[in-house]
Write a protein that holds these residues in place. Sequence first.
Motif: not given
Length: 415
Positions: A103-106, A127-129, A131-140
Motif C-alpha cells: 500500500g505504501s509503495l502504491t 514481494v511488496a514492490a 504487488t504494487a507495480a501490478r496494481r498500477l500497471g507498471i512494467p515490472v
Amino acid sequence: MTQGHTGSTVTTAPTAVRRNSHITIVSETFPPEINGVANTLRHLCQGLLQRGHQVTVIRPRQRHERKGACAQVGDQLFSAEQVVSGLPLPGYPDLRFGLASAGSLTRRWRRQRPDALYVATQGPLGVAAVTAARRLGIPVSSGFHTNFHAYSRYYGAGWLEKLLCAYGRWFHNRTAITLVPTQKMQQVVSGMGIEPTGLWSRGVDCHRFTPHKRDDALREQWGLKGNDRAVLYVGRLASEKNLQMAAACFERIRSLHPQAKFILVGDGPLRKQLTARHPDYVFCGTRRGEDLARHYASGDIFLFPSKTDTFGNVVTEAMASGLGVVAFDDAAASEHIRQEVNGMKAPLHDDEAFVDNALRLADQPTLLNRIRAQARLDALELNWASQIEQFEQLVFNQPTKANCHAIDNQSVSLL
C-alpha cells in the motif's frame, strides 16, 4: 537477439529506448554492502545514469546506518533513494530484508510513477514492490541473482529446497520477465517453471582490475618470496561457497609446494571457524576498491569452488587481474572459461578434477603464465556498456502483468 535455448525466452530487437526514462530498482542489498548482487547493481545504476535515465533505489536501512542517513557509496548511483526498515537475514546478520507494505509503495508510485521497475531480490520488499507495480500497471521485471533454494542444503535444511523453488517460481512468474546471467542458469530457471526469461550477463571493470597493480610488498607481507605461489580466494566466507573444498585443494597444493600460501579475501559467518582451524592461512578481511584490485593482482592461482553462484563476479575480476582461475563448469566459468586456454574448469560433480586442475597450474609455470595472459585478454572484451544496453532492451520494452488475480491468488504448489 534470441535469449537462450530452453523454456519460454524473450527475443529482443534493437529498438530505441527513451533516454530520460525513470526506472525504480528495488533490492534488499545495495552498495556499500559487498556481495555479487550489490556489485552488479552498482554498475547497473552507474550505467543507467550515464545513459540519461532517472534511477530511484528502494532498499532497507543497512546495518549500523543511522536513521535518516544515506549510505555512502562513493560515486552517485541514483537520482533518488527511499530507505525502508529492515531486519537481519537469518544466517547473514550483515544483510537485511526490507519491510514495506504494498500500500505504501502504491501511494508513492501514484504520486511519482516510474516507467519501469526492476526487482533484484525475492524478499518481503520485493514481494511488496511487485504487488504494487501490478496494481498500477507498471512494467515490472525481476532478476534471478541468487540461488537461495540451493543454499538450504548447506545449512542443514535441504528439506526446504522444494518449498523455496516453489516460492521462487511464484515470485518471478508475477513479473513480466526474469533476467538471468548465463545460458546455463537460464536452463535451470526454466526448469523451475519460471518464464519468460531473458539473458543479461555481467561486465568487468578492466581499468580497476588489472595485472599492473601487482604489489611485491604485499606479497612479502603474505610471507611469499620470488616465485612462491599465492593461491587466492575472494568472496564471502560462508558455507554455500564450498570453502571446505577450497581448503582441501590448497592442502594438496601445499603438499607439493610447501612455500605456497592460501590468501582469503572477504568475511562472513565462517571466518572464526576457518581462522581457528587454519591459523597459517592469510585472512585479509573485507577489501574494497583499489585495495581489492591490489590483492587480486598480487595472487597467482584463483580458486572458485562455489557450486551455488548464479554468476560469480569474482571469476571475471580474477581473469581481468591476470590470474589462473580454477572453477567448476558452472555460472561465469561456464560462459567465459575455456579449459587450458584462459582458465581451468571441472565438471560440476567432479571434485577430484577441480583439484587436478589446480595442481597442474601449480606444477606447470608455462601453462599458468599462458593462461594468465589469455585470461586478461579475454576479460578486456567483457565491458559493462553492452550489458547496460541489453538491460535497457529487456526491461524498458516489457508489457505489464497487472490485475492478474488468478496468478496472485493461486496456491504455491511444490515441485
